[in-house]
Scaffold this motif. Structure first.
Motif, PDB file in Angstrom:
ATOM      1  N   PHE A  40       0.847  -1.191   0.000  1.00 40.28           N
ATOM      2  CA  PHE A  40       0.000   0.000   0.000  1.00 40.28           C
ATOM      3  C   PHE A  40       0.884   1.243   0.000  1.00 40.28           C
ATOM      4  CE2 PHE A  40       0.758  -1.307   4.320  1.00 40.28           C
ATOM      5  CZ  PHE A  40       1.105  -0.139   4.968  1.00 40.28           C
ATOM      6  N   THR A  41       0.289   2.360  -0.401  1.00 39.93           N
ATOM      7  CA  THR A  41       0.980   3.646  -0.406  1.00 39.93           C
ATOM      8  C   THR A  41       0.292   4.591   0.563  1.00 39.93           C
ATOM      9  OG1 THR A  41      -0.354   4.493  -2.245  1.00 39.93           O
ATOM     10  CG2 THR A  41       1.709   3.351  -2.799  1.00 39.93           C
ATOM     11  N   PHE A  42       1.041   5.581   1.021  1.00 36.94           N
ATOM     12  CA  PHE A  42       0.550   6.561   1.984  1.00 36.94           C
ATOM     13  C   PHE A  42       0.840   7.946   1.423  1.00 36.94           C
ATOM     14  CE2 PHE A  42       0.930   9.213   5.791  1.00 36.94           C
ATOM     15  CZ  PHE A  42      -0.201   8.843   6.503  1.00 36.94           C
ATOM     16  N   ALA A  43      -0.208   8.778   1.312  1.00 40.03           N
ATOM     17  CA  ALA A  43      -0.074  10.132   0.781  1.00 40.03           C
ATOM     18  C   ALA A  43      -0.795  11.104   1.698  1.00 40.03           C
ATOM     19  CB  ALA A  43      -0.631  10.219  -0.642  1.00 40.03           C
ATOM     20  N   VAL A  44      -0.411  12.382   1.641  1.00 43.30           N
ATOM     21  CA  VAL A  44      -0.990  13.405   2.517  1.00 43.30           C
ATOM     22  C   VAL A  44      -1.375  14.621   1.685  1.00 43.30           C
ATOM     23  CG1 VAL A  44       0.291  12.639   4.547  1.00 43.30           C
ATOM     24  CG2 VAL A  44       1.293  14.350   3.042  1.00 43.30           C
ATOM     25  N   ARG A  45      -2.293  15.414   2.253  1.00 43.68           N
ATOM     26  CA  ARG A  45      -2.729  16.677   1.644  1.00 43.68           C
ATOM     27  C   ARG A  45      -2.953  17.700   2.741  1.00 43.68           C
ATOM     28  NH1 ARG A  45      -8.077  15.613  -0.908  1.00 43.68           N
ATOM     29  NH2 ARG A  45      -8.131  13.782   0.449  1.00 43.68           N
ATOM     30  N   SER A  46      -2.718  18.961   2.412  1.00 42.37           N
ATOM     31  CA  SER A  46      -2.970  20.037   3.376  1.00 42.37           C
ATOM     32  C   SER A  46      -4.429  20.446   3.393  1.00 42.37           C
ATOM     33  CB  SER A  46      -2.087  21.253   3.061  1.00 42.37           C
ATOM     34  OG  SER A  46      -0.719  20.913   3.164  1.00 42.37           O
ATOM     35  N   ASN A  47      -5.121  20.315   2.253  1.00 45.38           N
ATOM     36  CA  ASN A  47      -6.537  20.656   2.184  1.00 45.38           C
ATOM     37  C   ASN A  47      -7.232  19.678   1.252  1.00 45.38           C
ATOM     38  OD1 ASN A  47      -6.441  21.885  -0.640  1.00 45.38           O
ATOM     39  ND2 ASN A  47      -4.995  23.222   0.451  1.00 45.38           N
ATOM     40  N   ARG A  48      -8.543  19.821   1.165  1.00 45.71           N
ATOM     41  CA  ARG A  48      -9.343  18.851   0.424  1.00 45.71           C
ATOM     42  C   ARG A  48      -9.076  18.896  -1.078  1.00 45.71           C
ATOM     43  NH1 ARG A  48     -13.997  16.434   2.184  1.00 45.71           N
ATOM     44  NH2 ARG A  48     -14.024  17.895   3.941  1.00 45.71           N
ATOM     45  N   HIS A  49      -8.739  20.068  -1.606  1.00 46.31           N
ATOM     46  CA  HIS A  49      -8.613  20.233  -3.054  1.00 46.31           C
ATOM     47  C   HIS A  49      -7.177  20.079  -3.546  1.00 46.31           C
ATOM     48  CE1 HIS A  49     -12.753  21.638  -2.924  1.00 46.31           C
ATOM     49  NE2 HIS A  49     -12.407  22.523  -1.984  1.00 46.31           N
ATOM     50  N   GLU A  50      -6.245  19.897  -2.663  1.00 46.22           N
ATOM     51  CA  GLU A  50      -4.845  19.756  -3.062  1.00 46.22           C
ATOM     52  C   GLU A  50      -4.579  18.347  -3.584  1.00 46.22           C
ATOM     53  OE1 GLU A  50      -0.393  20.544  -1.121  1.00 46.22           O
ATOM     54  OE2 GLU A  50      -2.160  20.244   0.143  1.00 46.22           O
ATOM     55  N   SER A  51      -3.648  18.234  -4.517  1.00 47.73           N
ATOM     56  CA  SER A  51      -3.266  16.915  -5.027  1.00 47.73           C
ATOM     57  C   SER A  51      -2.491  16.158  -3.952  1.00 47.73           C
ATOM     58  CB  SER A  51      -2.406  17.059  -6.284  1.00 47.73           C
ATOM     59  OG  SER A  51      -3.132  17.723  -7.312  1.00 47.73           O
ATOM     60  N   PRO A  52      -2.734  14.848  -3.814  1.00 42.13           N
ATOM     61  CA  PRO A  52      -2.038  14.072  -2.774  1.00 42.13           C
ATOM     62  C   PRO A  52      -0.531  14.051  -3.008  1.00 42.13           C
ATOM     63  CG  PRO A  52      -3.939  12.871  -3.617  1.00 42.13           C
ATOM     64  CD  PRO A  52      -3.732  14.032  -4.532  1.00 42.13           C
ATOM     65  N   HIS A  53       0.206  14.191  -1.913  1.00 39.61           N
ATOM     66  CA  HIS A  53       1.668  14.096  -1.945  1.00 39.61           C
ATOM     67  C   HIS A  53       2.050  12.724  -1.405  1.00 39.61           C
ATOM     68  CE1 HIS A  53       5.896  14.897  -1.468  1.00 39.61           C
ATOM     69  NE2 HIS A  53       5.816  14.691  -0.152  1.00 39.61           N
ATOM     70  N   ARG A  54       2.537  11.868  -2.291  1.00 42.53           N
ATOM     71  CA  ARG A  54       2.879  10.501  -1.892  1.00 42.53           C
ATOM     72  C   ARG A  54       4.135  10.499  -1.030  1.00 42.53           C
ATOM     73  NH1 ARG A  54       3.667   5.312  -5.976  1.00 42.53           N
ATOM     74  NH2 ARG A  54       4.751   3.951  -4.486  1.00 42.53           N
ATOM     75  N   VAL A  55       4.018   9.863   0.133  1.00 40.24           N
ATOM     76  CA  VAL A  55       5.128   9.822   1.083  1.00 40.24           C
ATOM     77  C   VAL A  55       5.979   8.577   0.885  1.00 40.24           C
ATOM     78  CG1 VAL A  55       5.740   9.827   3.525  1.00 40.24           C
ATOM     79  CG2 VAL A  55       3.790  11.167   2.728  1.00 40.24           C
ATOM     80  N   GLY A  56       5.360   7.441   0.610  1.00 42.60           N
ATOM     81  CA  GLY A  56       6.130   6.216   0.436  1.00 42.60           C
ATOM     82  C   GLY A  56       5.235   5.016   0.235  1.00 42.60           C
TER      83      GLY A  56
END
Length: 261
Positions: free
Chosen positions: A186-202
């Motif tokens: 599985f992958t884990f990604a984060v966003r600062s707000n609802r409309h931002e594109s996900p930033h994949r962490v790893g």
């Protein structure tokens, strides 16, 4: 009739058995006095106190060990997994009682579980929703407290109550008798707000053979309010993937907290 002869006091006192009784009584009295004198506590000035023993110098080994552990923690690889529970200074901000909610998820597997009585079907059991991953207590999970994600993979998104400094995340699987539905890659990604594109962490792997709570550490803490998880595969079940309890460990972002006041 003749009267008995008068006996003087001297003759009475010096009869043989009176002498024996007197000697024995005197000996007993002397013996008891001697024994009491020997067993009585000794009185007198107390001896001077002995000087205190020299204390060994405090070793710095513990301090050095602590520094080494902190250095190892800082350099811990992101794929390292810990089976220990949540650390005391990190909170699970994904829990629903702290405001964590599921905002988006893949379709739920519809297996139409039948509840019957004496062989007669009564009703179809409704499958659990994805929100159960954030609801159950980690100490009260059982084999039915899971969400069945349709297929061998899928995705879901979690909205945290406020921006959080994320240090790690974790997943706990319960049903170790059948490991095939457990998530694998599985992958884990984060966003600062609802409309931002996900930033994949790893990308990580859940070890279903070990089971239990496994924790996955980020290379460095990152501040975010939305989390996106994509399950790429499970351990072999072609129909569905079981998801039990998901955690997001971190600490409150003091900057966002101060902006509220």
């Amino acid at each position: 009739m003749s009267l008995p002869k008068r006996q003087t006091i001297t003759k009475v006192l010096f009869r043989p058995y009176y002498v024996i009784v007197l000697v024995v009584s005197t000996a007993l009295f002397c013996g008891v006095s001697w024994l009491a004198e020997k067993t009585a506590p000794q009185t007198g000035p107390l001896p001077p106190p002995s000087p205190p023993a020299a204390q060994p110098p405090i070793s710095t080994e513990l301090v050095l060990v602590g520094d080494v552990l902190r250095e190892q923690l800082r350099r811990r690889p992101r794929h390292e997994v810990s089976r220990k529970g949540p650390e005391p200074f990190f909170t699970d901000f994904a829990a629903d009682y702290l405001g964590g909610i599921i905002t988006n998820a893949s379709p739920t597997y519809q297996d139409k579980t039948i509840v019957s009585f004496a062989g007669i079907p009564i009703f179809y059991e409704t499958p659990n929703s994805p929100s159960i991953m954030l609801h159950r207590s980690v100490h009260k999970l059982n084999e039915t407290d899971h969400w069945k994600m349709d297929g061998r993979g899928g995705n879901f998104s979690i909205a945290l109550h406020e921006p959080t400094i994320i240090h790690s995340f974790g997943y706990r699987h319960v049903n170790v008798t059948d490991v095939h539905p457990a998530p694998a890659h599985f992958t884990f990604a984060v966003r600062s707000n609802r409309h931002e594109s996900p930033h994949r962490v790893g990308r990580w792997v859940y070890n279903a053979t070990v089971g239990g709570l496994q924790r996955f550490y980020l290379e460095k803490p990152i501040t975010a309010q939305f989390v996106d998880v994509r399950v790429l595969s499970n351990h072999g079940d072609p129909d569905y993937t079981s998801m039990f309890r998901f955690f997001v460990f971190g600490e409150r972002d003091s900057r966002s907290f101060m902006e509220l006041y």
